[in-house]
Write a protein that holds these residues in place. Sequence first.
Motif, short mmCIF file in Angstrom:
data_model
loop_
_atom_site.label_atom_id
_atom_site.label_comp_id
_atom_site.label_asym_id
_atom_site.label_seq_id
_atom_site.Cartn_x
_atom_site.Cartn_y
_atom_site.Cartn_z
N SER A 311 0.83 -1.21 0.00
CA SER A 311 0.00 0.00 0.00
C SER A 311 0.87 1.26 0.00
N LEU A 313 -0.07 4.13 0.62
CA LEU A 313 -0.48 5.00 1.74
C LEU A 313 0.12 4.51 3.06
N VAL A 314 0.23 3.20 3.24
CA VAL A 314 0.90 2.68 4.43
C VAL A 314 2.38 3.05 4.38
N ALA A 317 3.04 6.74 4.97
CA ALA A 317 2.83 7.05 6.39
C ALA A 317 4.07 6.65 7.19
N ASN A 324 -0.32 5.87 11.37
CA ASN A 324 -1.63 5.99 10.73
C ASN A 324 -2.24 4.61 10.52
N TRP A 325 -2.76 4.04 11.59
CA TRP A 325 -3.29 2.68 11.54
C TRP A 325 -4.55 2.59 10.69
N GLY A 326 -5.22 3.70 10.47
CA GLY A 326 -6.41 3.68 9.61
C GLY A 326 -6.06 3.17 8.21
N ARG A 327 -4.86 3.49 7.76
CA ARG A 327 -4.45 3.01 6.44
C ARG A 327 -4.18 1.51 6.45
N VAL A 329 -5.97 -0.55 8.27
CA VAL A 329 -7.34 -1.07 8.15
C VAL A 329 -7.77 -1.05 6.68
N MET A 330 -7.51 0.07 6.01
CA MET A 330 -7.84 0.18 4.59
C MET A 330 -7.20 -0.96 3.80
N VAL A 332 -6.10 -3.86 4.86
CA VAL A 332 -6.73 -5.15 5.20
C VAL A 332 -8.02 -5.29 4.39
N ILE B 123 -9.57 8.04 9.01
CA ILE B 123 -10.15 6.79 9.46
C ILE B 123 -9.84 6.60 10.94
N MET B 187 -5.96 7.45 -2.32
CA MET B 187 -6.63 6.20 -2.00
C MET B 187 -7.65 5.87 -3.09
N ASP B 230 -4.73 2.01 -3.90
CA ASP B 230 -5.33 1.80 -2.59
C ASP B 230 -6.84 2.03 -2.66
N THR B 231 -7.58 1.15 -2.02
CA THR B 231 -9.04 1.19 -2.06
C THR B 231 -9.56 1.63 -0.71
N THR B 233 -12.20 2.66 2.44
CA THR B 233 -13.29 2.05 3.19
C THR B 233 -14.61 2.74 2.90
N TYR B 401 3.31 13.54 -3.92
CA TYR B 401 2.43 12.49 -3.39
C TYR B 401 2.97 11.99 -2.05
N ASN B 405 1.16 12.50 1.65
CA ASN B 405 0.73 11.33 2.43
C ASN B 405 1.64 11.00 3.59
N GLY B 406 2.81 11.63 3.61
CA GLY B 406 3.73 11.39 4.72
C GLY B 406 3.36 12.20 5.95
N ARG B 409 -1.87 13.30 8.61
CA ARG B 409 -2.55 13.47 9.89
C ARG B 409 -1.97 14.58 10.74
#
Lengths: 410, 410
Positions: A311, A313-314, A317, A324-327, A329-330, A332, B123, B187, B230-231, B233, B401, B405-406, B409
Amino acid sequence: MSTAVSPLAVPFPDMPPIAGVAFATAAAGIKYSDRRDVFLALFQPGTTVAGVFTRSKCPSAPVDWCRAALAGGSARALVVNSGNANAFTGRKGRATTEAQAALASAAAGCRPNEVFIASTGVIGEPLDPAKFAAVLPDAASRVAEGPWIDAARAIMTTDTFPKGATRTVTIGGVPVTINGIAKGAGMIAPDMATMLSFVATDAAIAAPALQALLSQGVQHSFNAVTVDSDTSTSDTLLLFATGRAAGAPAITDPTDPRLEAFRVALDEVLTDLAIQVARDGEGARKLLEVHVTGAASDESAKRVALSIANSPLVKTAAAGEDANWGRVVMAVGKAGEPADRDRLSIYFGDIRVAHEGERDPAYSEALASAYMKNDVIVIRADLALGNGKARVWTCDLTKEYVAINGDYRS
Amino acid sequence: MSTAVSPLAVPFPDMPPIAGVAFATAAAGIKYSDRRDVFLALFQPGTTVAGVFTRSKCPSAPVDWCRAALAGGSARALVVNSGNANAFTGRKGRATTEAQAALASAAAGCRPNEVFIASTGVIGEPLDPAKFAAVLPDAASRVAEGPWIDAARAIMTTDTFPKGATRTVTIGGVPVTINGIAKGAGMIAPDMATMLSFVATDAAIAAPALQALLSQGVQHSFNAVTVDSDTSTSDTLLLFATGRAAGAPAITDPTDPRLEAFRVALDEVLTDLAIQVARDGEGARKLLEVHVTGAASDESAKRVALSIANSPLVKTAAAGEDANWGRVVMAVGKAGEPADRDRLSIYFGDIRVAHEGERDPAYSEALASAYMKNDVIVIRADLALGNGKARVWTCDLTKEYVAINGDYRS
């Protein structure tokens, strides 16, 4: 191209000689100037070989060559170059592999199908066989039992440090050694990538048994590493067994109990090399180890782990040291594997940040942020559904990755 | 977070009112200060609704809510917020959607299951329903038929420009209008992403027919766009039909020939919005249009096209204005679809750079490099195997990008 060494680099190990293996490197000027870009290894008669290759539908000419040669099960020479992948080079590419094999077979006194070939670098540029004619005969006259770091350096492309691993164990009471080298560092995705790795041992193992050991060992090592989800045309992992360890018993059955320590050591060498590849992922500043537990099956766990590890986004992060654990989750969720949002737990290291479908009430943002400053970050997702588990490695996604890949050819 | 507008931005269109739709925006202070972050739309009685959602196995609470509400086929209100996705928020998340629906149904004088809800943003953070209690009653008292750009702005997160599209066509001789708005921008992957889009028309189309039109239209529009694979939620695309165009015939069959122009216009609105999402991909400097032709089937072509469009190495090469067609070959190869290296041709724009398995002899690096400086780059891979074709859109992968994304949050 960046010249700074990865902050995640590890030292090259002391690698002992392998009886039956001699090699040399040469500067053929294929792409790089002022460095050695060809690696020639010669193996004593009786050497067996196993291999694993890219699953790309557009493999390079050397991959086609090796797949065909592997059927013979016997190896006497290995020719590797960096700077040009000899991929998508059409008839010229096939002619180059034939010329390389002819040169090496003449030097080694063997059949052409006992020569193995690997190339890494730019795709789509013709690779001139004259470059090999100019250096292989001389290189063959200079072969020696070391130093292995020279071989590891000769196969590098965008790698920032040479990668090696070694283990010595016994088979039936006889000491045998396994030496491996590898190169990464971009276009690394499971089922291999522009990843070349060459492993040699002085154990005596028949080719079919050797292949079984390698095919199994690759699953939790090279096939569990991803840098950018891109799969190369050229991935090649070759394992050579010379059988020249004095007194080594000849093994023909991959389930032979005498192989137990060897199997573990081989897996360790492969995993060590694979993690070094992730440590040298292009632009990497952090090594990410992704664990998935509680999945419906091991296979499902691996797909979820790869979804997290691939990912962007992961990975960005992580580069930003953002918990950023929300990513996670995304990632998963997007894996498409069985998962229940309301049973899911996410950990960074030992810090549980999410539990049963929501933020852990005891979660400390400060602690999690402090953890993210580490060089090595362990991300764990527990699906709480079954016993399936998997572990994969990747690196963060940094601006440096973009810089390296935005002007690689220029 | 970057505040510069994407260089690929397009102007917001003049969007006429839709009979039967009135809306307002409000500043609820959910995450952003000094901007409106809530969008409330009210629909006249008789409005039908269709929807398409994320395939994530860990969908947000609003997605769960909408999926259930969709069964009724009737819509009277839409509540959208930016700044918080209400995803992975457990029981609290479900309670928030219930509270939102209660507030909106009171304002609209309808049943809770006629209220549709979407949330986008971070998220895992609880979304406080009090934020909506504070603004929805007032917003409901202020609803008007425009301006649509206010709604498009209220739903933005990392988007750098508001996205809208409009078409007016006739059904059975009666003019009807379709207005759509969307937000991206990270995402984003096929099968939707943190992509929210809301489309409204004054046509009179029964819910099942509306759903059939939407499900078909999404395949070549939103499901053909990827920014980073990335998809989310939270992906939600809702289509509302008020039936309030004066004299509009009531349509119940999606294959009704009177729908022909409407179907084309709907597909255009969806495609226009989807491409705007790619144009506003996080950090995007170039729009990439990937065509695959000559594949074994359309489905196979789409998988190959997405493999190219999702390849970090292809996307970073585009960012670097590097005509690195070797990476396109790599991406074709890794897709796992039928492909024959020696029949493959690659084009950048009209420039054929590779043909029948090798570099095109007539290929001009200078011309190709000049082409790569364009804002919009068309990459075509012709597999020369069959008649399958597909087109997808993405953007380049830039350092921006990673920067966006880094530290999203923080």
